[in-house]
Design an enzyme around this catalytic site. Structure first.
Site, PDB file in Angstrom:
ATOM      1  N   ARG A   1    -156.819  27.220   6.294  1.00  0.00           N
ATOM      2  CA  ARG A   1    -156.709  28.103   5.128  1.00  0.00           C
ATOM      3  C   ARG A   1    -155.659  27.650   4.120  1.00  0.00           C
ATOM      4  O   ARG A   1    -155.913  27.639   2.918  1.00  0.00           O
ATOM      5  CB  ARG A   1    -156.345  29.534   5.562  1.00  0.00           C
ATOM      6  CG  ARG A   1    -157.519  30.367   5.955  1.00  0.00           C
ATOM      7  CD  ARG A   1    -157.129  31.337   7.028  1.00  0.00           C
ATOM      8  NE  ARG A   1    -156.845  30.585   8.238  1.00  0.00           N
ATOM      9  CZ  ARG A   1    -157.765  30.246   9.131  1.00  0.00           C
ATOM     10  NH1 ARG A   1    -158.983  30.663   8.987  1.00  0.00           N
ATOM     11  NH2 ARG A   1    -157.471  29.519  10.184  1.00  0.00           N
ATOM     12  N   THR A   2    -154.469  27.325   4.596  1.00  0.00           N
ATOM     13  CA  THR A   2    -153.381  27.033   3.647  1.00  0.00           C
ATOM     14  C   THR A   2    -153.747  25.812   2.807  1.00  0.00           C
ATOM     15  O   THR A   2    -153.699  25.848   1.576  1.00  0.00           O
ATOM     16  CB  THR A   2    -152.057  26.823   4.399  1.00  0.00           C
ATOM     17  OG1 THR A   2    -151.815  27.987   5.198  1.00  0.00           O
ATOM     18  CG2 THR A   2    -150.896  26.633   3.434  1.00  0.00           C
TER      19      THR A   2
ATOM     20  N   LYS B   1    -146.145   4.513  10.513  1.00  0.00           N
ATOM     21  CA  LYS B   1    -145.436   3.219  10.461  1.00  0.00           C
ATOM     22  C   LYS B   1    -143.926   3.425  10.525  1.00  0.00           C
ATOM     23  O   LYS B   1    -143.151   2.492  10.437  1.00  0.00           O
ATOM     24  CB  LYS B   1    -145.769   2.490   9.165  1.00  0.00           C
ATOM     25  CG  LYS B   1    -147.240   2.186   8.991  1.00  0.00           C
ATOM     26  CD  LYS B   1    -147.445   1.468   7.659  1.00  0.00           C
ATOM     27  CE  LYS B   1    -148.909   1.287   7.349  1.00  0.00           C
ATOM     28  NZ  LYS B   1    -149.103   0.847   5.962  1.00  0.00           N
TER      29      LYS B   1
ATOM     30  N   ARG C   1    -146.525  20.975   4.558  1.00  0.00           N
ATOM     31  CA  ARG C   1    -146.481  21.671   5.858  1.00  0.00           C
ATOM     32  C   ARG C   1    -145.926  20.689   6.868  1.00  0.00           C
ATOM     33  O   ARG C   1    -146.387  19.544   6.965  1.00  0.00           O
ATOM     34  CB  ARG C   1    -147.869  22.134   6.290  1.00  0.00           C
ATOM     35  CG  ARG C   1    -147.867  22.633   7.727  1.00  0.00           C
ATOM     36  CD  ARG C   1    -149.123  23.327   8.132  1.00  0.00           C
ATOM     37  NE  ARG C   1    -149.209  24.658   7.552  1.00  0.00           N
ATOM     38  CZ  ARG C   1    -150.083  25.577   7.933  1.00  0.00           C
ATOM     39  NH1 ARG C   1    -150.945  25.313   8.908  1.00  0.00           N
ATOM     40  NH2 ARG C   1    -150.115  26.760   7.369  1.00  0.00           N
TER      41      ARG C   1
ATOM     42  N   HIS D   1    -143.249  30.845   6.202  1.00  0.00           N
ATOM     43  CA  HIS D   1    -144.517  30.479   5.560  1.00  0.00           C
ATOM     44  C   HIS D   1    -144.632  31.394   4.330  1.00  0.00           C
ATOM     45  O   HIS D   1    -145.404  32.353   4.323  1.00  0.00           O
ATOM     46  CB  HIS D   1    -145.650  30.722   6.561  1.00  0.00           C
ATOM     47  CG  HIS D   1    -146.975  30.152   6.188  1.00  0.00           C
ATOM     48  ND1 HIS D   1    -147.261  29.674   4.925  1.00  0.00           N
ATOM     49  CD2 HIS D   1    -148.114  29.999   6.911  1.00  0.00           C
ATOM     50  CE1 HIS D   1    -148.508  29.239   4.906  1.00  0.00           C
ATOM     51  NE2 HIS D   1    -149.041  29.433   6.094  1.00  0.00           N
TER      52      HIS D   1
HETATM   53  C1  NCD Z   1    -150.669  30.554  10.308  1.00  0.00           C
HETATM   54  C2  NCD Z   1    -149.695  29.408  10.369  1.00  0.00           C
HETATM   55  O1  NCD Z   1    -150.075  28.245  10.231  1.00  0.00           O
HETATM   56  O2  NCD Z   1    -148.526  29.713  10.537  1.00  0.00           O
HETATM   57  N1  NCD Z   1    -151.891  30.249   9.737  1.00  0.00           N
HETATM   58  C3  NCD Z   1    -152.046  30.295   8.381  1.00  0.00           C
HETATM   59  O3  NCD Z   1    -151.403  29.569   7.647  1.00  0.00           O
HETATM   60  N2  NCD Z   1    -152.910  31.197   7.905  1.00  0.00           N
HETATM   61  C4  NCD Z   1    -150.765  31.350  11.539  1.00  0.00           C
HETATM   62  C5  NCD Z   1    -151.077  30.690  12.856  1.00  0.00           C
HETATM   63  O4  NCD Z   1    -151.200  29.467  12.961  1.00  0.00           O
HETATM   64  O5  NCD Z   1    -151.216  31.447  13.818  1.00  0.00           O
END
Ligand code: NCD
Length: 311
Positions: free
Chosen positions: A58-59, A87, A108, A136
């Site tokens: 999703r992100t 590397k 991320r 997040h």
């Molecule tokens: C979450 C995350 O990556 O922290 N997912 C997201 O970004 N919607 C939640 C999760 O991984 O449980």
């Protein structure tokens, strides 16, 4: 319209005020109403670098969709195995190179502090797309927008947060965001997955917090129930995970005593903590919540990249 997000990093939701968050939500609504041609002008000619050192659906995809929906383009990687990280390239060097290719960066990373470090190295804005179990922030922005839109506001609500409160980064960002509103928060988890003290310290004196072990003990009071997955990959010892695995699950039966307007939310991915039978109940808003991710992130990108926005 003066825009406080212009050229700004998004590292922690703690860096944003109530008025700034509400301004983001208003811009989100406004962007959805724009004629296509005007919307496509918002990020036209701009490039987003999407650097994902951890799995994401999703992100990453909603950021990429948001950039394209507002007329911009995207470069990046979804797996560090195909980048020069394999590397031995250091994050700082990658950021220094990528800032020359893009107008802003979404990162991320499995390490806490990685996004803040990247922002300190980069001359272009950096958005934290998830930093270890720390935060997040853009997930919290879309979570708060979902409540604002679906419940008609955030003040005055009773909000339950159920699940892995120890390792779930979305929980921390959501709580820091909620601290700007007049809410009561019920933190519901097995004892082993209780919230880390840093969050209680942060929330102290700002909102009322109750800690419980069973959702059944507060379900009748709730306006929102935010369920999270057990973050299996963040447990230092797999035996610890086995002890809590499957320890909570929302079914239609759990929701029998809930208020008719209860919003059932989840950042997703879901594993087994919400039974699929619940998906068709009027409470379930988690897929809508994921869709709101695109429009809130589009508003955020547009605000970071444009000093003046149409009002
Ligand atoms: C979450 C995350 O990556 O922290 N997912 C997201 O970004 N919607 C939640 C999760 O991984 O449980």
């Amino acid at each position: 319209m003066s825009n406080p997000f212009y050229n700004r990093d998004v590292i922690s939701v703690k860096d944003f005020s109530r008025d700034e968050l509400l301004g983001l939500f208003k811009t989100t609504d406004l962007i959805c109403e724009l004629p296509t041609e005007d919307r496509l002008r918002l990020c036209r000619g701009r490039i987003l670098a999407s650097l994902f050192y951890e799995p994401s659906t999703r992100t990453r995809l909603s950021f990429e969709a948001a950039m394209m929906w507002t007329g911009g383009t995207v470069i990046g990687f979804a797996d560090p195995q195909v980048s020069s990280a394999v590397k031995g390239e250091k994050l700082a060097d990658t950021i220094r190179v990528v800032e020359g290719y893009a107008d802003l960066i979404v990162l991320r990373h499995p390490l806490e502090g990685a996004a803040r470090f990247a922002a300190s190295v980069s001359t272009k804005p950096v958005i934290n797309g998830g930093s270890g179990s720390e935060e997040h922030p853009t997930q919290a922005m879309l979570d708060l927008y979902t409540i604002y839109r679906e419940a008609g506001g955030i003040d005055g609500l009773n909000i339950g947060v159920l699940g892995d409160l120890k390792y779930g980064r979305t929980v921390y960002s959501l709580l820091y965001g909620l601290a700007n509103f007049r809410v009561v928060v019920y933190l519901i988890s097995p004892p082993m997955l209780k919230i880390r003290p840093e969050a209680l310290y942060e929330l102290h004196g700002r909102i009322r917090v109750e800690e419980l072990e069973r959702v059944e003990d507060c379900i009748e009071a709730l306006d929102v129930l935010y369920v999270t997955r057990i973050q299996k990959e963040r447990f230092p010892d797999p035996r610890e995970y086995e002890q809590v695995r499957g320890s909570y699950r929302i079914t239609l039966n759990t929701l029998k005593k809930a208020k008719g307007r209860l919003l059932l939310m989840h950042p997703l991915p879901r594993v087994d903590e919400i039974s699929p039978e619940v998906d068709s109940s009027p409470h379930a808003v988690y897929f809508k919540q994921a869709h709101y991710g695109k429009i809130v992130r589009a508003a955020l990108l547009a605000m970071i990249l444009n000093e003046d926005l149409p009002s």
